[in-house]
Each structure stands twice: as structure tokens, then as C-alpha cells.
Design a protein around this motif. Structure first.
Motif, PDB file in Angstrom:
ATOM      1  N   TYR A 198      -0.621  -7.425   1.973  1.00 33.71           N
ATOM      2  CA  TYR A 198      -0.145  -7.241   3.348  1.00 33.71           C
ATOM      3  C   TYR A 198       0.350  -8.584   3.849  1.00 33.71           C
ATOM      4  O   TYR A 198      -0.247  -9.619   3.542  1.00 33.71           O
ATOM      5  CB  TYR A 198      -1.294  -6.809   4.275  1.00 33.71           C
ATOM      6  CG  TYR A 198      -1.901  -5.456   3.987  1.00 33.71           C
ATOM      7  CD1 TYR A 198      -2.832  -5.288   2.961  1.00 33.71           C
ATOM      8  CD2 TYR A 198      -1.559  -4.351   4.750  1.00 33.71           C
ATOM      9  CE1 TYR A 198      -3.403  -4.047   2.714  1.00 33.71           C
ATOM     10  CE2 TYR A 198      -2.132  -3.098   4.508  1.00 33.71           C
ATOM     11  CZ  TYR A 198      -3.051  -2.959   3.489  1.00 33.71           C
ATOM     12  OH  TYR A 198      -3.623  -1.737   3.237  1.00 33.71           O
TER      13      TYR A 198
ATOM     14  N   TYR B  36       4.913   0.310   8.723  1.00 30.17           N
ATOM     15  CA  TYR B  36       5.027  -0.897   7.898  1.00 30.17           C
ATOM     16  C   TYR B  36       6.399  -0.925   7.253  1.00 30.17           C
ATOM     17  O   TYR B  36       7.059   0.103   7.119  1.00 30.17           O
ATOM     18  CB  TYR B  36       4.019  -0.857   6.731  1.00 30.17           C
ATOM     19  CG  TYR B  36       2.578  -1.135   7.070  1.00 30.17           C
ATOM     20  CD1 TYR B  36       2.127  -2.428   7.273  1.00 30.17           C
ATOM     21  CD2 TYR B  36       1.652  -0.092   7.137  1.00 30.17           C
ATOM     22  CE1 TYR B  36       0.783  -2.689   7.553  1.00 30.17           C
ATOM     23  CE2 TYR B  36       0.301  -0.342   7.416  1.00 30.17           C
ATOM     24  CZ  TYR B  36      -0.113  -1.641   7.627  1.00 30.17           C
ATOM     25  OH  TYR B  36      -1.429  -1.900   7.906  1.00 30.17           O
TER      26      TYR B  36
ATOM     27  N   ARG C 158       0.839  -1.202   0.000  1.00 31.69           N
ATOM     28  CA  ARG C 158       0.000   0.000   0.000  1.00 31.69           C
ATOM     29  C   ARG C 158       0.878   1.258   0.000  1.00 31.69           C
ATOM     30  O   ARG C 158       1.924   1.285   0.659  1.00 31.69           O
ATOM     31  CB  ARG C 158      -0.904  -0.049   1.240  1.00 31.69           C
ATOM     32  CG  ARG C 158      -1.366   1.300   1.696  1.00 31.69           C
ATOM     33  CD  ARG C 158      -2.483   1.288   2.662  1.00 31.69           C
ATOM     34  NE  ARG C 158      -2.178   1.304   4.088  1.00 31.69           N
ATOM     35  CZ  ARG C 158      -1.439   2.198   4.733  1.00 31.69           C
ATOM     36  NH1 ARG C 158      -0.771   3.135   4.074  1.00 31.69           N
ATOM     37  NH2 ARG C 158      -1.305   2.123   6.036  1.00 31.69           N
TER      38      ARG C 158
END
Ligand code: 5GP
Length: 194
Positions: A84, A56, A44
Motif C-alpha cells: 500500500y 484505491y 491488494r
């Protein structure tokens, strides 16, 4: 002689986007001396207030796919148009060192972790109701209307799966929900066999 160390536990915190998982974890993690948060990898795009390697590990689609092929993930999913995944490197060493590891992941990932690691504790964070979820997702202004619509669609499936979890925390008041989350984690950790 080597000291025998207690193996850490996996604490899986799941629930729909906008339920407040991140906020509650941010409040409770500092109260747990022995727990660490696993940092997932994602394709993302980074939000303006995020940093590489902080929220992240932000990867390109090619980098993510290479890590999949290398077998670096415990679980990985497609969510919306992005990927993810939970990295083994964030989890295994910590569990072996006796630290409890918190995963903040969506439903499919939580189900996979439960199948793979039977000792994992599964906690569901629910919004007070669907309208409130919609309101929060819109108000935080981090996603486009199309992404919000997709997340709300997924949220219906996630809400329907609450009963699969060991604990359900309704986040209608952040302070109260954080206390409940802390209690749930402490109670789950006490239940373990010695
Ligand atoms: P966001 O884009 O809002 O940061 O995250 C979207 C959703 O992906 C959230 O529900 C979040 O919990 C979930 N998520 C984040 N990391 C992982 C992961 O490693 N595995 C899985 N299965 N879900 C994740």
C-alpha cells in the motif's frame, strides 16, 4: 501580483483495520469544505464492491514496484501480503493549492509521514476494545480467516502505539465518534500559525 495561498495540512487518520476509519472519514469529509481524501495505491485484490480508481488505484505488483522506483510515493508499506502506498500526485498539488489532504493509512505509514512532514496532524481511531475489533472484522466478511488473524495480530501493535498520536478517537458510537473526529480536525487546523 500572485495571491499567497495558505499551504494545506496533512491529516493522517490511522488505527487498526476494523476500527472504522473509512466509515468515520466518509461521514466527516463532506463537512470539511477544504479537505480532500488521498487515494492510495495497493496491490491488494479488489473486493466485489470496489472499483478501480474509486477506493484505491489497484496496481499489479510490477506496476507498484515501478512506481516505487520512479519515486512516486511519499510512503509505502507491506501490510499482510500486499503493498500500500501514498502517491505524491494525490497530495502535493492539493497541499500547494491550499487544500487539506486526508490520508487513511496504517501505523508504519503514519510514522513515516510524521517524520517527513512535521506539520502533519496524526489522529488515531481506536475500537472500544479488542473483542469488538475482532467481531467487526469477522462480521464484515471481506477477508479470509487467515487474513483476519494477521490483521488482528497487527492491530495489537497498532493499539500499543496510540500515544504517539495527537488525537485519539474511540469509535464506540459512529455518530459521536464522527463528531469528535470533526472537532479534532477543526481544532488542529485552528492551531496552525498564520
Ligand atoms: P484495506 O485492505 O482494509 O483497504 O487496508 C488495509 C490497511 O492498509 C488499512 O489499515 C489502511 O488504512 C491501510 N492503508 C491504505 N492505504 C495505505 C497507504 O497508502 N499507506 C499505508 N501505510 N497504509 C495504507
Amino acid at each position: 501580483m500572485a495571491q499567497s495561498t495558505r499551504q494545506g495540512r496533512l491529516l493522517v487518520i490511522s488505527g487498526p483495520s476494523g476500527a472504522g476509519k473509512g466509515t468515520l472519514i466518509g461521514k466527516v469529509l463532506p463537512r470539511l469544505a477544504n479537505a480532500v481524501l488521498s487515494k492510495s495505491a495497493t496491490t491488494r485484490p479488489m473486493r466485489p464492491d470496489e472499483q478501480q480508481g474509486r477506493e484505491y488505484h489497484f496496481l499489479t505488483p510490477d506496476e507498484f514496484e515501478n512506481r516505487v522506483r520512479e519515486g512516486d510515493f511519499i510512503e509505502h508499506v507491506k501490510y499482510g501480503s500486499n503493498r500500500y502506498g501514498t502517491l505524491k500526485s494525490e497530495v502535493t498539488g492539493n497541499l500547494d493549492a491550499g487544500r487539506d489532504v486526508v490520508l487513511e493509512i496504517e501505523l508504519e505509514g503514519a510514522r513515516r509521514v510524521r517524520r517527513l512532514i512535521p506539520g502533519a496532524v496524526l489522529i488515531f481511531i481506536a475500537p472500544p476494545d479488542f473483542a469488538e475489533l475482532e467481531r467487526r472484522l469477522t462480521a464484515r466478511n471481506t477477508e479470509t480467516p487467515a487474513v483476519i488473524a494477521a490483521r488482528l495480530g497487527r492491530a495489537r501493535e497498532e493499539l500499543a502505539a496510540q500515544k504517539e498520536f495527537d488525537y485519539i478517537i474511540v469509535n464506540d458510537n459512529v455518530g459521536k465518534a464522527a463528531d469528535e473526529l470533526e472537532r479534532a480536525i477543526r481544532s488542529a487546523l485552528r492551531e496552525e500559525q498564520t
